[in-house]
Design a protein around this motif. Structure first.
Motif, mmCIF file in Angstrom:
data_model
loop_
_atom_site.group_PDB
_atom_site.id
_atom_site.type_symbol
_atom_site.label_atom_id
_atom_site.label_comp_id
_atom_site.label_asym_id
_atom_site.label_seq_id
_atom_site.Cartn_x
_atom_site.Cartn_y
_atom_site.Cartn_z
ATOM 1 N N ALA A 147 -10.246 3.268 -5.946
ATOM 2 C CA ALA A 147 -8.993 4.001 -5.809
ATOM 3 C C ALA A 147 -7.832 3.075 -6.143
ATOM 4 O O ALA A 147 -7.650 2.055 -5.496
ATOM 5 C CB ALA A 147 -8.855 4.538 -4.393
ATOM 6 N N ALA A 148 -7.113 3.424 -7.176
ATOM 7 C CA ALA A 148 -5.919 2.649 -7.554
ATOM 8 C C ALA A 148 -4.706 3.413 -7.042
ATOM 9 O O ALA A 148 -4.475 4.548 -7.446
ATOM 10 C CB ALA A 148 -5.870 2.504 -9.072
ATOM 11 N N GLU A 149 -3.974 2.800 -6.145
ATOM 12 C CA GLU A 149 -2.856 3.518 -5.513
ATOM 13 C C GLU A 149 -1.573 2.694 -5.586
ATOM 14 O O GLU A 149 -1.605 1.485 -5.796
ATOM 15 C CB GLU A 149 -3.162 3.796 -4.024
ATOM 16 C CG GLU A 149 -4.515 4.417 -3.738
ATOM 17 C CD GLU A 149 -4.654 5.851 -4.254
ATOM 18 O OE1 GLU A 149 -3.629 6.435 -4.652
ATOM 19 O OE2 GLU A 149 -5.764 6.371 -4.258
ATOM 20 N N THR A 150 -0.462 3.386 -5.372
ATOM 21 C CA THR A 150 0.820 2.677 -5.271
ATOM 22 C C THR A 150 1.424 3.020 -3.911
ATOM 23 O O THR A 150 2.326 3.829 -3.810
ATOM 24 C CB THR A 150 1.793 3.112 -6.391
ATOM 25 O OG1 THR A 150 1.886 4.534 -6.332
ATOM 26 C CG2 THR A 150 1.339 2.689 -7.758
ATOM 27 N N GLY A 151 0.922 2.388 -2.858
ATOM 28 C CA GLY A 151 1.423 2.655 -1.508
ATOM 29 C C GLY A 151 0.447 3.504 -0.703
ATOM 30 O O GLY A 151 -0.363 4.251 -1.274
ATOM 31 N N GLU A 152 0.523 3.362 0.636
ATOM 32 C CA GLU A 152 -0.366 4.062 1.584
ATOM 33 C C GLU A 152 -1.823 3.937 1.144
ATOM 34 O O GLU A 152 -2.597 4.914 1.124
ATOM 35 C CB GLU A 152 0.005 5.540 1.704
ATOM 36 C CG GLU A 152 1.347 5.769 2.355
ATOM 37 C CD GLU A 152 1.770 7.238 2.242
ATOM 38 O OE1 GLU A 152 0.940 8.098 2.592
ATOM 39 O OE2 GLU A 152 2.900 7.476 1.808
#
Ligand code: C5P
Length: 399
Positions: free
Chosen positions: A319-324
């Protein structure tokens, strides 16, 4: 780990032995070089002594201090690699001739032996050489096939020494292979997918494929059979890996589903594009024909589908996320039926997409988590595979 004994014979490809030594050293492995007499016509032993920091051995009797060195060295090494190996050393090994240090040493070692042949294509394909290779394989000697291509003698064909990276990867598999991965099929996806609007325009993302390629390399070194389904990347496929190239999410889904029934572990490291255009034009569209607002539809979620069809497979999602990060990754883990989630924050410039380093958070369905601090993707892949080994061992105990 113990060091590698590198036997070097007289071949024009002898210069590649320097690169092989460097690659072993970058893996933290020491190398002791043994040259045949004829090899010293191409390169002075001093070159290898300088590179390895250890005296290069040539003669059986040239060291008054350690008269039976071929016996004492046996206990110091974990692998005997012969690269480049000539038709002559292969013939001597096949018939048990021990008339110099290298051939004598071969008879004395108890560790795995790996041979990387390099010779003219007629010599390699000669029934006598093939017979010798067959005999050695039956005795448990391992081989790295030579590559086909342009040979120094001006001929084309098989006989060119395999690349140093390939030789080192095969060597590492012989010394790093783990019980949990032997006989297991590991399916890895890597890279981005491209969703075309027309032949020259597509939707994609900045994934380089590095993480997936490193995972595939690591799985091979640990002893697994590896299938790598890869979107467009600029990397050479790792040695020993079955590569299937795909472009779109739909193609990736078909390739993954084809291999899924045989897979024991699936690592969905690919950055699958989430959307594709409604409609895919065969001819390049004229600029003035493209509407300012283009309609898109979701691509198939491969991982979710794998989660639904899961039998015994161990599913690893990314999972590549930007925050949380933790919350979003945990939600995906549950929704997609994943057994281990590898989450990373892609808002920074120095880790994540298309960079050499990464920093990830591992999350398990039982609520456990582990942060892996910033390190190379090669090292991260080793840490991930260690956790997969734990899960495989846990499953084996449950059966
Ligand atoms: O939903 P998201 O794209 O963030 O999920 C990431 C995970 O799901 C990755 O393991 C990715 O390979 C997989 N995925 C998939 N099919 C998609 C989108 C993502 O298998 N269409």
């Amino acid at each position: 780990m113990k060091k590698i004994a590198l036997g070097v014979c007289s071949s024009i490809s002898i210069y590649k032995a320097c690169e092989i030594i460097r690659l072993f050293q970058s893996e933290g492995l020491g190398v002791r070089v043994i040259m045949t007499e004829k090899a010293t016509r191409f390169i002075q032993p001093y070159l290898f002594t300088s590179l390895t920091g250890e005296r290069t051995i040539v003669e059986l009797f040239d060291d008054g201090q350690r008269p039976i060195e071929h016996i004492s060295l046996v206990d110091e090494i974990s692998l005997l690699l012969i690269a480049p190996a000539t038709a002559n050393i292969i013939a001597k090994m096949a018939s048990g001739v021990a008339d110099d240090f290298l051939s004598t040493f071969y008879l004395a070692v108890k560790c795995p032996v790996l041979v990387a042949p390099a010779m003219n294509e007629a010599m390699y394909l000669h029934p006598q050489t093939q017979e010798n290779i067959k005999k050695l394989k039956a005795l448990g000697v391992n081989f790295v096939e030579p590559e086909s291509g342009y040979l120094a003698c001006g001929k084309q064909g098989p006989g060119r020494l395999a690349s140093p990276r390939t030789i080192v990867d095969h060597s590492l598999r012989l010394i790093r292979s783990r019980e949990a991965f032997r006989g297991k099929v590991v399916l890895v996806t890597a890279g981005p997918t491209r969703e075309f609007l027309d032949p020259v325009r597509f939707l994609s993302n900045p994934s380089s494929g590095k993480m997936g390629y490193e995972l595939a390399r690591e799985a091979f070194q640990l002893g697994a059979e590896v299938i790598l389904v890869s979107g467009p990347t600029y990397f050479e496929p790792p040695a020993g890996v079955h590569l299937e190239k795909v472009t779109t999410a739909e193609e990736m889904k078909q390739a993954v589903l084809k291999h899924y029934p045989r897979a024991d572990v699936v690592l969905m490291a690919a950055a699958v594009a989430d959307f594709r255009f409604c409609g895919n034009f065969r001819e390049k569209l004229r600029k003035q024909d493209i509407r300012p607002v283009l309609e898109v539809e979701p691509t198939p979620d491969i991982l979710e589908e794998l989660g639904r069809r899961k039998e015994r497979q161990l599913l690893v999602g990314f999972a590549a996320e930007t925050g949380e990060l933790r919350e979003k990754a945990a939600e995906k883990m549950t929704r997609k039926g994943v057994d281990l989630m590898v989450a990373n924050d892609v808002s920074g410039q120095e880790t994540g997409f298309a960079s050499d380093d990464n920093e990830v958070l591992l999350i398990w369905p039982d609520g456990r988590s582990r942060k892996i601090p910033r390190m190379s993707k090669r090292k991260i892949s080793q840490e991930i595979m260690k956790e997969i080994e734990v899960l495989l061992n846990e499953r084996r105990r449950q059966i």
